[in-house]
Write a protein that holds these residues in place. Structure first.
Motif, PDB file in Angstrom:
ATOM      1  N   LYS A 188       0.862  -1.209  -0.064  1.00  9.40           N
ATOM      2  CA  LYS A 188      -0.003   0.001  -0.031  1.00  9.40           C
ATOM      3  C   LYS A 188       0.949   1.236  -0.059  1.00  9.40           C
ATOM      4  N   LYS A 189       2.019   0.985   0.847  1.00 10.80           N
ATOM      5  CA  LYS A 189       3.018   2.377   0.924  1.00 10.80           C
ATOM      6  C   LYS A 189       3.705   2.460  -0.320  1.00 10.80           C
ATOM      7  N   ILE A 190       4.574   1.265  -0.603  1.00 10.43           N
ATOM      8  CA  ILE A 190       5.618   1.536  -1.570  1.00 10.43           C
ATOM      9  C   ILE A 190       5.504  -0.055  -2.403  1.00 10.43           C
ATOM     10  N   TRP A 191       5.491   0.166  -3.534  1.00  8.91           N
ATOM     11  CA  TRP A 191       5.447  -0.904  -4.422  1.00  8.91           C
ATOM     12  C   TRP A 191       6.842  -1.633  -4.236  1.00  8.91           C
ATOM     13  N   PHE A 192       6.780  -3.085  -4.230  1.00  6.69           N
ATOM     14  CA  PHE A 192       7.985  -4.076  -4.172  1.00  6.69           C
ATOM     15  C   PHE A 192       8.964  -3.691  -5.114  1.00  6.69           C
ATOM     16  N   ILE A 193       8.513  -3.342  -6.554  1.00  9.61           N
ATOM     17  CA  ILE A 193       9.452  -3.282  -7.564  1.00  9.61           C
ATOM     18  C   ILE A 193      10.514  -2.074  -7.188  1.00  9.61           C
ATOM     19  N   PHE A 194      10.018  -1.202  -6.290  1.00  5.96           N
ATOM     20  CA  PHE A 194      10.761  -0.176  -6.126  1.00  5.96           C
ATOM     21  C   PHE A 194      12.133  -0.476  -4.751  1.00  5.96           C
ATOM     22  N   LEU A 195      11.509  -1.445  -4.089  1.00  2.64           N
ATOM     23  CA  LEU A 195      12.488  -2.252  -3.157  1.00  2.64           C
ATOM     24  C   LEU A 195      13.457  -3.144  -3.657  1.00  2.64           C
ATOM     25  N   GLN A 196      12.741  -4.023  -4.894  1.00  2.00           N
ATOM     26  CA  GLN A 196      13.827  -4.984  -5.070  1.00  2.00           C
ATOM     27  C   GLN A 196      13.423  -5.028  -6.782  1.00  2.00           C
ATOM     28  N   PRO A 197      14.205  -4.135  -7.548  1.00  2.00           N
ATOM     29  CA  PRO A 197      13.805  -4.020  -8.722  1.00  2.00           C
ATOM     30  C   PRO A 197      14.821  -5.292  -9.440  1.00  2.00           C
ATOM     31  N   GLY A 198      15.752  -5.727  -8.970  1.00  2.00           N
ATOM     32  CA  GLY A 198      16.570  -6.708  -9.581  1.00  2.00           C
ATOM     33  C   GLY A 198      15.470  -7.850  -9.686  1.00  2.00           C
ATOM     34  N   ALA A 199      14.985  -8.393  -8.676  1.00  2.00           N
ATOM     35  CA  ALA A 199      14.121  -9.566  -8.794  1.00  2.00           C
ATOM     36  C   ALA A 199      13.128  -9.313  -9.692  1.00  2.00           C
ATOM     37  N   ALA A 200      12.500  -8.115  -9.815  1.00  2.00           N
ATOM     38  CA  ALA A 200      11.128  -7.826 -10.530  1.00  2.00           C
ATOM     39  C   ALA A 200      11.736  -8.146 -12.086  1.00  2.00           C
ATOM     40  N   ILE A 201      12.949  -7.595 -12.438  1.00  2.00           N
ATOM     41  CA  ILE A 201      13.401  -7.757 -13.661  1.00  2.00           C
ATOM     42  C   ILE A 201      13.453  -9.293 -13.939  1.00  2.00           C
ATOM     43  N   ILE A 202      13.937 -10.085 -13.218  1.00  2.00           N
ATOM     44  CA  ILE A 202      14.230 -11.385 -13.353  1.00  2.00           C
ATOM     45  C   ILE A 202      13.102 -12.198 -13.463  1.00  2.00           C
ATOM     46  N   LEU A 203      11.846 -11.870 -12.513  1.00  2.00           N
ATOM     47  CA  LEU A 203      10.724 -12.448 -12.846  1.00  2.00           C
ATOM     48  C   LEU A 203       9.969 -12.011 -14.140  1.00  2.00           C
ATOM     49  N   ALA A 204      10.300 -10.920 -14.602  1.00  2.00           N
ATOM     50  CA  ALA A 204       9.802 -10.489 -15.792  1.00  2.00           C
ATOM     51  C   ALA A 204      10.491 -11.457 -16.856  1.00  2.00           C
ATOM     52  N   ILE A 205      11.630 -11.519 -16.914  1.00  2.00           N
ATOM     53  CA  ILE A 205      12.430 -12.228 -17.931  1.00  2.00           C
ATOM     54  C   ILE A 205      11.986 -13.996 -17.895  1.00  2.00           C
ATOM     55  N   THR A 206      11.735 -14.441 -16.675  1.00  2.00           N
ATOM     56  CA  THR A 206      11.284 -15.812 -16.476  1.00  2.00           C
ATOM     57  C   THR A 206       9.907 -15.955 -17.224  1.00  2.00           C
ATOM     58  N   MET A 207       9.015 -14.891 -16.757  1.00  2.00           N
ATOM     59  CA  MET A 207       7.459 -14.920 -17.028  1.00  2.00           C
ATOM     60  C   MET A 207       7.792 -15.102 -18.851  1.00  2.00           C
ATOM     61  N   TYR A 208       8.422 -14.221 -19.542  1.00  2.00           N
ATOM     62  CA  TYR A 208       8.390 -14.409 -21.087  1.00  2.00           C
ATOM     63  C   TYR A 208       8.690 -16.159 -21.179  1.00  2.00           C
ATOM     64  N   ALA A 209       9.905 -16.576 -20.660  1.00  2.00           N
ATOM     65  CA  ALA A 209      10.052 -17.757 -20.977  1.00  2.00           C
ATOM     66  C   ALA A 209       9.055 -18.810 -20.593  1.00  2.00           C
ATOM     67  N   GLU A 210       8.298 -18.520 -19.347  1.00  2.00           N
ATOM     68  CA  GLU A 210       7.329 -19.496 -18.938  1.00  2.00           C
ATOM     69  C   GLU A 210       6.151 -19.699 -20.013  1.00  2.00           C
ATOM     70  N   VAL A 211       5.735 -18.651 -20.465  1.00  2.00           N
ATOM     71  CA  VAL A 211       4.584 -18.800 -21.378  1.00  2.00           C
ATOM     72  C   VAL A 211       4.979 -18.909 -22.690  1.00  2.00           C
ATOM     73  N   ASN A 212       6.312 -19.229 -23.018  1.00  2.00           N
ATOM     74  CA  ASN A 212       6.980 -19.476 -24.366  1.00  2.00           C
ATOM     75  C   ASN A 212       6.593 -18.257 -25.537  1.00  2.00           C
ATOM     76  N   ARG A 213       6.790 -16.893 -24.992  1.00  2.00           N
ATOM     77  CA  ARG A 213       6.880 -15.942 -25.954  1.00  2.00           C
ATOM     78  C   ARG A 213       7.972 -15.453 -26.193  1.00  2.00           C
ATOM     79  N   ALA A 214       8.105 -14.901 -27.433  1.00  2.00           N
ATOM     80  CA  ALA A 214       9.222 -14.065 -27.944  1.00  2.00           C
ATOM     81  C   ALA A 214      10.028 -13.409 -27.011  1.00  2.00           C
ATOM     82  N   PRO A 215      11.184 -13.399 -26.736  1.00  2.00           N
ATOM     83  CA  PRO A 215      12.311 -13.936 -27.362  1.00  2.00           C
ATOM     84  C   PRO A 215      12.743 -15.474 -26.993  1.00  2.00           C
ATOM     85  N   PHE A 216      11.712 -16.084 -26.227  1.00  2.00           N
ATOM     86  CA  PHE A 216      12.111 -17.432 -25.822  1.00  2.00           C
ATOM     87  C   PHE A 216      10.894 -18.347 -26.306  1.00  2.00           C
TER      88      PHE A 216
END
Lengths: 337, 179
Positions: A188-216
């Motif tokens: 509610k106060k601060i989104w977790f992406i601002f606390l842990q941007p690294g983990a958010a980026i890794i999750l975004a990349i793995t998401m693309y791989a998990e749904v078999n979308r380009a570039p994966f």
């Protein structure tokens, strides 16, 4: 557990299923229009105003296509595989909250289907099951290309699931709960992406791989594997694979928005008088739409990664980095306490 | 609830038997998945969602997928038909009979207290509780298991790369041999 309660659950479940299916239809149109814009084309605009009836036309076309089952294919598995692929993608969002508790028709209605205290584990379980459909489709087709595509996607999804699991741990550590409602409330106060941007980026990349979308989108690499696991499928069975891919896209976008982008919270939106608490679902939908646009943008921009590099990237880069981000988050949580 | 239990039990046992009988390795693996899923639902009924979902994630989601992967990669779907050890069958029959008699005796003699268990109190088996117990009371077993798993992972890496390593050693050795 009175009758109205059961009715409420049934209505919510039906709404989620219908929403995901309708969302699938219009995500395809959204993607085609957007990709057309990226490539300086017009895109489908003939059926209805702005091409809005295009998904209906596509659906009608697919229903009238002939359904082929290849000779010597494993018939039971061949028919079951598309179903096994679609069901996990439809049910995975059951634990994602759409909003807080609101007054509807004179009763307090929580805008989520299930607030279970193992919500994130449920998502892990369902995504790990969704590998089966693709693997079995590849194997049951009795086709070398399809089998290779199925095997590749299995290897890819298992490899990226590990990094994804560790990224799930980060919001759990920050919120102190596996329940998605608690995770959203903690942002509610601060989104977790601002606390842990690294983990958010890794999750975004793995998401693309998990749904078999380009570039994966290795499993369906057109040039080398014709169409991977679904090369032998036609008609509505093919449509089911197509549907599963797009519904998974919507689902992972919603999950990402819930875990790192504050879910149904947006600054000052819930302070709007009267309609404030009812705006939660719209906030979530807006975030989902932005993430879906990201999916399309990446597909229009990046070329496909070679298979061995994809595996090396998953195991040698993303996996250690996700471990590191869990370690850093745990240290951070302890220090703040 | 008792009807649900019996349906699930029936499905679970049926899946286990079909897994043993079927001669196609892929179907065997899938029956095992179905078995794990029904057992997971049994856990859910018993009020342990954490264990249920862990069961699905770990066994149904990861272990069997790897089984399937290996079976498909090796093309070993068809299992050999005949039993190489013929005499085993007769011993198995005799032992199975003994087990059935044993079970029947146990059930008929002690069936009196085969009642429904009371549902555990709310919060039992919640992730927080499981974590607390694992990392306080059972911290030593957890550490030992983690260590064994680490050894297994290192072993797998060494075994899969042993050829490459010996090949590399030879590459480095050759110039010395010439001198």
């Amino acid at each position: 557990m009175d009758g109205a309660m059961i009715l409420e659950w049934v209505l919510k479940s039906v709404f989620i299923l219908l929403f995901m299916t309708a969302g699938f239809a219009y995500t395809t149109l959204f993607e085609r229009r957007m990709i057309a814009k990226f490539q300086a084309r017009i895109g489908p605009n003939r059926a209805g105003p702005w091409g809005l009836l295009q998904p209906v036309a596509d659906g009608l076309k697919l229903i009238f296509k002939e359904e082929l089952i290849p000779a010597h294919a494993d018939k039971v598995m061949f028919v079951l595989a598309p179903v096994i692929t679609v069901i996990p993608s439809l049910i995975v969002t059951a634990v994602v909250p759409w909003g807080g508790v609101v007054d509807l028709f004179g009763r307090k209605v929580p805008l989520y289907l299930a607030d279970v205290n193992v919500g994130l584990l449920y998502i892990m379980a369902v995504t790990s099951i969704s590998v089966y459909g693709i693997t079995l489709a590849g194997w049951a087709s009795n086709n070398k290309y399809a089998t290779l595509g199925g095997l590749r996607s299995t290897a890819q999804m298992i490899s990226y699931e590990i990094a994804m699991g560790f990224c799930f741990v980060v919001p759990v550590l920050l919120a102190g709960s596996l329940s998605l409602v608690d995770i959203v409330e903690a942002q509610k106060k601060i989104w977790f992406i601002f606390l842990q941007p690294g983990a958010a980026i890794i999750l975004a990349i793995t998401m693309y791989a998990e749904v078999n979308r380009a570039p994966f989108d290795m499993p369906e690499a057109e040039q080398e594997l014709t169409a991977g696991y679904h090369s032998e499928y036609s008609g509505m069975k093919f449509a089911l694979f197509f549907m599963a891919e797009y519904i998974k896209m919507i689902a992972v976008s919603m999950i990402f928005a819930t875990l790192f982008l504050g879910g149904y919270h947006f600054p000052f939106v819930d302070q709007i008088p009267v309609i404030g608490p009812y705006l939660g679902p719209f906030v979530l939908l807006a975030k989902t739409l932005v993430l879906l646009f990201g999916f399309i943008w990446v597909r229009a921009t990046l070329p496909r990664i070679r298979y061995d590099r994809l595996m090396a990237f998953g195991w040698k880069v993303l996996f250690p980095l996700s471990l590191l981000s869990v370690l850093v988050t745990a240290a951070m949580v302890l220090l703040v306490k | 609830m008792i009807i649900v239990f019996f349906v699930l039990a029936f499905v679970a046992v049926g899946c286990a038997i079909s897994m043993l009988i079927t001669r196609n390795a892929i179907y065997s693996a899938l029956f095992l998945v179905l078995n794990f899923a029904t057992v997971a639902i049994l856990y859910l009924i018993l009020g342990a969602p954490f264990i249920a979902l862990s069961q699905i994630t770990v066994y149904a989601g990861s272990v069997i997928v790897l089984f399937l992967f290996v079976v498909m990669l090796l093309g070993a779907e068809r299992l050999p038909g005949g039993e190489p050890l013929r005499w085993q069958r007769f011993i198995a029959m005799a032992l199975g009979l003994v087990l059935a008699v044993n079970l029947g005796l146990a059930i008929t003699q002690q069936a009196g207290d085969l009642g429904m268990l009371a549902a555990p109190e709310k919060g039992f088996g919640a992730p927080v509780e499981v974590g607390r117990v694992l990392f306080s009371q059972y911290v030593l077993p957890v550490q030992i298991v983690a260590f064994i798993l680490l050894v297994a992972v290192v072993g797998a890496v060494v075994l899969s790369r042993s050829e490459e390593i010996s090949h590399r050693r030879e590459l480095y050795r050759k110039p010395e041999a010439k001198e």
